[in-house]
Scaffold this motif. Structure first.
Motif, PDB file in Angstrom:
ATOM      1  N   LYS A 166       0.837  -1.213   0.000  1.00 55.43           N
ATOM      2  CA  LYS A 166       0.000   0.000   0.000  1.00 55.43           C
ATOM      3  C   LYS A 166       0.864   1.252   0.000  1.00 55.43           C
ATOM      4  N   SER A 167       0.237   2.384  -0.345  1.00 55.45           N
ATOM      5  CA  SER A 167       0.979   3.655  -0.275  1.00 55.45           C
ATOM      6  C   SER A 167       1.221   3.998   1.196  1.00 55.45           C
ATOM      7  N   MET A 216       0.207   9.852   2.327  1.00 56.53           N
ATOM      8  CA  MET A 216       0.746  10.173   0.998  1.00 56.53           C
ATOM      9  C   MET A 216      -0.274   9.748  -0.064  1.00 56.53           C
ATOM     10  N   LEU A 217      -0.690  10.693  -0.877  1.00 58.07           N
ATOM     11  CA  LEU A 217      -1.770  10.439  -1.828  1.00 58.07           C
ATOM     12  C   LEU A 217      -1.236  10.076  -3.209  1.00 58.07           C
ATOM     13  N   ASP A 218      -1.963   9.187  -3.896  1.00 58.19           N
ATOM     14  CA  ASP A 218      -1.749   9.039  -5.336  1.00 58.19           C
ATOM     15  C   ASP A 218      -2.677  10.045  -5.991  1.00 58.19           C
ATOM     16  N   LEU A 219      -2.131  10.915  -6.776  1.00 53.84           N
ATOM     17  CA  LEU A 219      -2.987  11.900  -7.444  1.00 53.84           C
ATOM     18  C   LEU A 219      -3.259  11.411  -8.854  1.00 53.84           C
ATOM     19  N   TYR A 220      -4.532  11.216  -9.160  1.00 50.81           N
ATOM     20  CA  TYR A 220      -4.902  10.661 -10.462  1.00 50.81           C
ATOM     21  C   TYR A 220      -6.197  11.309 -10.918  1.00 50.81           C
ATOM     22  N   ASP A 262      -9.208  11.119 -12.927  1.00 48.83           N
ATOM     23  CA  ASP A 262      -9.995  10.135 -13.688  1.00 48.83           C
ATOM     24  C   ASP A 262     -11.131  10.803 -14.456  1.00 48.83           C
ATOM     25  N   SER A 282      -7.692  15.447  -7.058  1.00 52.55           N
ATOM     26  CA  SER A 282      -6.595  15.437  -8.038  1.00 52.55           C
ATOM     27  C   SER A 282      -6.889  16.359  -9.213  1.00 52.55           C
ATOM     28  N   TYR A 339      -1.278  16.230   5.314  1.00 52.10           N
ATOM     29  CA  TYR A 339      -0.682  15.047   4.698  1.00 52.10           C
ATOM     30  C   TYR A 339       0.794  14.981   5.044  1.00 52.10           C
ATOM     31  N   GLN A 379       2.964  13.888   2.588  1.00 50.19           N
ATOM     32  CA  GLN A 379       3.485  14.479   1.347  1.00 50.19           C
ATOM     33  C   GLN A 379       2.391  15.393   0.819  1.00 50.19           C
ATOM     34  N   GLU A 390      -3.170  21.213  -1.732  1.00 52.58           N
ATOM     35  CA  GLU A 390      -4.279  20.287  -1.415  1.00 52.58           C
ATOM     36  C   GLU A 390      -5.377  21.038  -0.671  1.00 52.58           C
TER      37      GLU A 390
END
Ligand code: HAM
Length: 420
Positions: free
Chosen positions: A5-6, A10-14, A16, A23, A125, A127, A311
């Motif tokens: 897992k991350s 810390m976020l995955d920015l995506y 969609d 994001s 956060y 990050q 953010e």
């Protein structure tokens, strides 16, 4: 097998395609804010994300929460202490000194990720991304107005409601020292009522007690000495003047209890807060740091800067359906047809304002049209084997039900595309 897992905070920015996603808002913000920075003739600077840890100990301060508890650090293979940058200002000044540019003025901007080992919560956060501005080499006066002008432009551009820019003046180093001493003297008799955290602050960095989240401490502070009793009248004039000239654009409040969490500030400081954000309500902060450059081994370089927490800022904006037109390009053939791709390439060169979305996967026309509608496309251009043979294409309007689908020659397709 266990999935990896991350890391916490810390976020995955995506993006969609959903405009309500953090994001999507953050990516949009980055673009818009960059344009505003450029319109102020700021130059971009990009520094490494890793630095010698001593840079932050000497700038942000050994007594600050950031260096004390939050810094991400490790020893490299040479046993050198390395830190992931917790903020951008120290790195900018380090770079300017290293390039021997510390004798001239600079107006700079940067954008990128920062790291702080904080307890994650909404808006906080480990990050996170900042967009920052540093104006170097000019003493107090005009840069303060320019900085507030940049902040107001950004707040106005995104039509933020319910936000306030709090401003204060910490005076000279000497004023700050005298105020600290008075504050410590005032708080001494109340020590037994302070919690562990505030006692530590009192010892290491008394100004930070003013920032306490503890209600009891805040009650005690009501009768504490205030910074405005220790700073020169010119400092108070500056605050009044900024408030007078910008209050018609943004809500500006003089807050004599505003202190910043980093040690390098003296003089003018500010923070923008929003009542729409909850506990972590500060989405931007900055101030003057005239001593930092000399402290890091450079020349005297009076400077001021600020950074936006992207953010947090993103939480405050709503994305509109932009006016950019989207056209879906649907190739419906059983073989790979390079000619169709060439047509798409041609179209792109004719109108750079249109987003042309080629659907790359196989699938029926029906499935492709469903996807085109989902992507909010204005038109679909459909090319099948028949069309390729006849040098034609089908234009199908997707938003306007009154418009009919038409088959046109390639030349007419190009003219149509240019005219959208
Ligand atoms: P700062 O107040 O520490 O200042 O950070 C600026 C902004 O970064 C904050 O207002 C907040 O919006 C965002 N931020 C900070 N920590 C977090 C976190 N853990 N998660 C999400 N957002 C966060 C500075 O960093 C200074 N370098 C600003 C500056 C530039 N002063 C002079 N020049």
């Amino acid at each position: 097998m266990d999935k990896i897992k991350s890391l916490t905070g810390m976020l995955d920015l995506y993006d969609d395609g959903d405009k309500t996603n953090l994001s999507a808002k953050l990516f949009y913000l980055e673009k818009k804010i960059k344009d505003i920075f450029i319109s102020y003739k700021l130059n971009e600077i990009r520094t490494p994300i890793l630095e010698d840890i001593n840079l932050f100990i000497r700038s942000v301060g050994g007594a600050s929460d950031i260096v004390n508890k939050e810094i991400y650090s490790f020893n490299d293979r040479n046993d050198k202490g390395i830190a992931l940058r917790p903020e951008g200002t120290a790195s900018v000044i380090r770079a300017i000194i290293e390039k021997k540019l510390d004798q001239t003025n600079h107006k700079l901007w940067y954008m990128g990720p920062m790291w702080r080992y904080e307890r994650p919560q909404k808006g906080r956060y480990r990050q996170f991304n900042q967009a920052g501005v540093e104006i170097l080499g000019i003493p107090e006066g005009m840069p303060e107005f320019e900085m507030i002008s940049i902040v107001c432009s950004i707040i106005s551009e995104f039509k933020l409601q319910n936000c306030t820019i709090k401003i204060n003046h910490l005076g000279t180093q000497k004023n700050k020292e005298l105020f600290c001493n008075a504050l410590v003297k005032f708080l001494e008799p109340f020590k037994e009522f302070l919690d562990e955290k505030d006692l530590q602050r009192l010892e290491k960095n008394p100004l930070r007690v003013l920032d306490s989240k503890n209600n009891e401490t805040q009650n005690i502070l009501r009768d504490a000495p205030s910074i405005n009793e220790f700073i020169d009248s010119s400092a108070i004039d500056l605050l009044n003047s900024i408030q007078k000239y910008f209050s018609d654009i943004c809500n500006i409040e003089i807050d004599y209890s505003l202190v910043r969490g980093l040690d390098y500030y003296s003089g003018f400081v500010f923070e923008a807060v929003s009542s729409d954000l909850g506990a972590q309500d500060s989405f931007l902060g900055g101030g003057r740091y005239d001593q930092l450059c000399a402290k890091l081994g450079g020349k005297d370089l009076p400077s001021i800067g600020m950074a936006i927490g992207l953010e947090r800022f993103a939480e405050l904006i709503a994305l509109k359906d932009d006016s950019v037109k989207v056209v879906s390009f649907l190739i419906v053939t059983s073989n790979l047809e390079p000619k169709a791709y060439k047509i798409a390439h041609q179209l792109r060169s004719l109108n750079k304002d249109i987003i042309l979305d080629i659907h790359l996967s196989d699938g029926s026309l029906k499935a492709k049209l469903r996807k085109a509608n989902k992507n909010n496309s204005d038109y679909a251009i459909i090319i099948g084997e028949e069309e390729l043979k006849n040098n034609t294409a089908v234009i199908k309007p997707l938003k306007n039900e009154l418009e009919e689908q038409v088959t046109v020659s390639l030349d007419d397709l190009y003219s149509f595309f240019k005219s959208i």
